[in-house]
Design a protein around this motif. Sequence first.
Motif, mmCIF file in Angstrom:
data_model
loop_
_atom_site.group_PDB
_atom_site.id
_atom_site.type_symbol
_atom_site.label_atom_id
_atom_site.label_comp_id
_atom_site.label_asym_id
_atom_site.label_seq_id
_atom_site.Cartn_x
_atom_site.Cartn_y
_atom_site.Cartn_z
ATOM 1 N N GLN A 1 46.488 32.065 118.171
ATOM 2 C CA GLN A 1 47.839 32.115 117.621
ATOM 3 C C GLN A 1 48.721 33.113 118.368
ATOM 4 O OE1 GLN A 1 47.361 32.781 113.380
ATOM 5 N NE2 GLN A 1 45.907 31.073 113.243
ATOM 6 N N GLY A 2 48.162 33.732 119.414
ATOM 7 C CA GLY A 2 48.946 34.633 120.253
ATOM 8 C C GLY A 2 48.947 36.082 119.809
ATOM 9 N N CYS A 3 48.047 36.459 118.927
ATOM 10 C CA CYS A 3 48.011 37.838 118.430
ATOM 11 C C CYS A 3 47.352 38.767 119.450
ATOM 12 C CB CYS A 3 47.231 37.915 117.118
ATOM 13 S SG CYS A 3 47.998 37.032 115.746
ATOM 14 N N SER A 4 47.885 39.967 119.574
ATOM 15 C CA SER A 4 47.284 40.982 120.438
ATOM 16 C C SER A 4 46.114 41.626 119.695
ATOM 17 C CB SER A 4 48.314 42.056 120.788
ATOM 18 O OG SER A 4 48.683 42.775 119.607
ATOM 19 N N ASN A 5 45.333 42.431 120.413
ATOM 20 C CA ASN A 5 44.222 43.127 119.759
ATOM 21 C C ASN A 5 44.719 44.019 118.623
ATOM 22 O OD1 ASN A 5 42.291 41.959 121.378
ATOM 23 N ND2 ASN A 5 42.153 43.682 122.799
ATOM 24 N N ALA A 6 45.844 44.690 118.857
ATOM 25 C CA ALA A 6 46.390 45.581 117.828
ATOM 26 C C ALA A 6 46.796 44.790 116.582
ATOM 27 C CB ALA A 6 47.588 46.344 118.384
ATOM 28 N N GLU A 7 47.415 43.631 116.790
ATOM 29 C CA GLU A 7 47.838 42.802 115.655
ATOM 30 C C GLU A 7 46.640 42.247 114.904
ATOM 31 O OE1 GLU A 7 52.084 41.159 117.481
ATOM 32 O OE2 GLU A 7 50.202 40.132 117.962
ATOM 33 N N ILE A 8 45.598 41.867 115.632
ATOM 34 C CA ILE A 8 44.387 41.357 114.985
ATOM 35 C C ILE A 8 43.735 42.463 114.168
ATOM 36 C CG2 ILE A 8 42.065 40.445 115.387
ATOM 37 C CD1 ILE A 8 43.186 39.076 117.903
ATOM 38 N N ALA A 9 43.680 43.663 114.748
ATOM 39 C CA ALA A 9 43.079 44.802 114.043
ATOM 40 C C ALA A 9 43.817 45.085 112.744
ATOM 41 C CB ALA A 9 43.113 46.036 114.943
ATOM 42 N N GLU A 10 45.147 44.986 112.790
ATOM 43 C CA GLU A 10 45.945 45.244 111.587
ATOM 44 C C GLU A 10 45.685 44.183 110.521
ATOM 45 O OE1 GLU A 10 50.651 45.844 110.332
ATOM 46 O OE2 GLU A 10 50.075 45.670 112.430
ATOM 47 N N ARG A 11 45.588 42.942 110.939
ATOM 48 C CA ARG A 11 45.368 41.854 109.980
ATOM 49 C C ARG A 11 43.986 41.928 109.337
ATOM 50 N NH1 ARG A 11 47.890 35.984 111.297
ATOM 51 N NH2 ARG A 11 49.767 36.591 112.441
ATOM 52 N N LEU A 12 42.983 42.267 110.158
ATOM 53 C CA LEU A 12 41.607 42.273 109.653
ATOM 54 C C LEU A 12 41.178 43.638 109.128
ATOM 55 C CD1 LEU A 12 39.829 40.082 112.378
ATOM 56 C CD2 LEU A 12 40.881 39.371 110.210
ATOM 57 N N ILE A 13 42.077 44.610 109.248
ATOM 58 C CA ILE A 13 41.823 45.987 108.783
ATOM 59 C C ILE A 13 40.551 46.536 109.427
ATOM 60 C CG2 ILE A 13 41.862 47.510 106.772
ATOM 61 C CD1 ILE A 13 42.777 45.170 105.092
ATOM 62 N N VAL A 14 40.537 46.482 110.766
ATOM 63 C CA VAL A 14 39.425 47.052 111.527
ATOM 64 C C VAL A 14 40.022 47.829 112.697
ATOM 65 C CG1 VAL A 14 37.809 45.208 110.927
ATOM 66 C CG2 VAL A 14 39.224 44.987 112.985
ATOM 67 N N ALA A 15 39.186 48.571 113.407
ATOM 68 C CA ALA A 15 39.647 49.332 114.572
ATOM 69 C C ALA A 15 39.930 48.380 115.734
ATOM 70 C CB ALA A 15 38.594 50.352 114.977
ATOM 71 N N GLU A 16 40.893 48.745 116.568
ATOM 72 C CA GLU A 16 41.219 47.904 117.716
ATOM 73 C C GLU A 16 40.018 47.779 118.658
ATOM 74 O OE1 GLU A 16 44.628 47.620 121.245
ATOM 75 O OE2 GLU A 16 44.931 48.946 119.514
ATOM 76 N N SER A 17 39.227 48.840 118.759
ATOM 77 C CA SER A 17 38.037 48.790 119.613
ATOM 78 C C SER A 17 37.047 47.736 119.103
ATOM 79 C CB SER A 17 37.360 50.160 119.674
ATOM 80 O OG SER A 17 36.988 50.592 118.371
ATOM 81 N N THR A 18 37.005 47.573 117.782
ATOM 82 C CA THR A 18 36.125 46.556 117.187
ATOM 83 C C THR A 18 36.595 45.160 117.574
ATOM 84 O OG1 THR A 18 35.636 47.984 115.294
ATOM 85 C CG2 THR A 18 35.200 45.635 115.018
ATOM 86 N N VAL A 19 37.902 44.967 117.572
ATOM 87 C CA VAL A 19 38.456 43.669 117.976
ATOM 88 C C VAL A 19 38.105 43.383 119.426
ATOM 89 C CG1 VAL A 19 40.563 42.329 118.331
ATOM 90 C CG2 VAL A 19 40.353 43.807 116.327
ATOM 91 N N LYS A 20 38.249 44.393 120.299
ATOM 92 C CA LYS A 20 37.917 44.203 121.718
ATOM 93 C C LYS A 20 36.465 43.776 121.883
ATOM 94 C CE LYS A 20 41.296 47.515 123.550
ATOM 95 N NZ LYS A 20 41.488 48.801 124.265
ATOM 96 N N THR A 21 35.594 44.372 121.079
ATOM 97 C CA THR A 21 34.180 44.008 121.137
ATOM 98 C C THR A 21 33.974 42.562 120.716
ATOM 99 O OG1 THR A 21 33.478 46.278 120.673
ATOM 100 C CG2 THR A 21 31.881 44.531 120.255
ATOM 101 N N HIS A 22 34.651 42.157 119.631
ATOM 102 C CA HIS A 22 34.543 40.768 119.168
ATOM 103 C C HIS A 22 35.034 39.800 120.239
ATOM 104 C CE1 HIS A 22 33.123 41.503 115.173
ATOM 105 N NE2 HIS A 22 34.222 42.106 114.749
ATOM 106 N N VAL A 23 36.167 40.122 120.848
ATOM 107 C CA VAL A 23 36.729 39.236 121.878
ATOM 108 C C VAL A 23 35.757 39.104 123.045
ATOM 109 C CG1 VAL A 23 38.566 38.948 123.590
ATOM 110 C CG2 VAL A 23 39.140 39.661 121.262
#
Length: 232
Positions: free
Chosen positions: A181-203
């Motif tokens: 949907q075009g979300c950045s790591n920071a936006e995903i982290a905010e939506r899922l209420i997790v750390a941005e580093s966690t999102v990077k790991t998931h990606v």
Amino acid sequence: MTTDAPSAPIRVLIADDQMMVREGFSVLLNAQPDIEVVGEAVDGREAIAQVATLRPDVVLMDIRMPEVNGLEATREIVAADADAKVLVLTTFDLDEYVYQALRAGASGFLLKDASARQLGEAVRVVAAGEALLAPTVTKRLITTFSRIGETTGIGAPQPSARGRVAELTDRENEVLMLVAQGCSNAEIAERLIVAESTVKTHVSRILVKLGLRDRTQAAVFAYEVRLVTPGG
């Protein structure tokens, strides 16, 4: 007192068969303090050779050129260098060549009538390793040609692709849908209420599991396997 050395400018190669386009983009980009145009190419074959010689940070690639077109050049460039970053240039957004270039590994696309600000920002985004995914335009492009793929076989989900999706965890599926949907790591982290580093790991894990090179390919993949739909 010491000061930090200025960071090196982003080195750009422009590949377009129209001299006016090349010169216009060169002027616009060289006017940016953090961007430097290091070379130009008139077709895909010359772009491939120039990339090998100059090693630019970003390649601005016209998708439709004589001899070797931008799609073929993109495929060769990303196949030769997994870190290569190609930003596709197109006259109109609903172009199947652009869709295929995104599938092949281009980091995003930009319309040729983009403003100087949009052009500079696009180069910076791609150079930073992010995908240039304007949600509305990219969604329209991908969904148009993935829909065509249902009847032509181009872009249609294969059984092996569906199997790879099954390997993702529920959280990884959530992250993949937000990437599409075009979300950045920071936006995903905010939506899922997790750390941005966690999102990077998931990606990173998503890309490994799906055998994809970057976020752009992940977005295309998500649409093609119907994980994300036009209305989603």
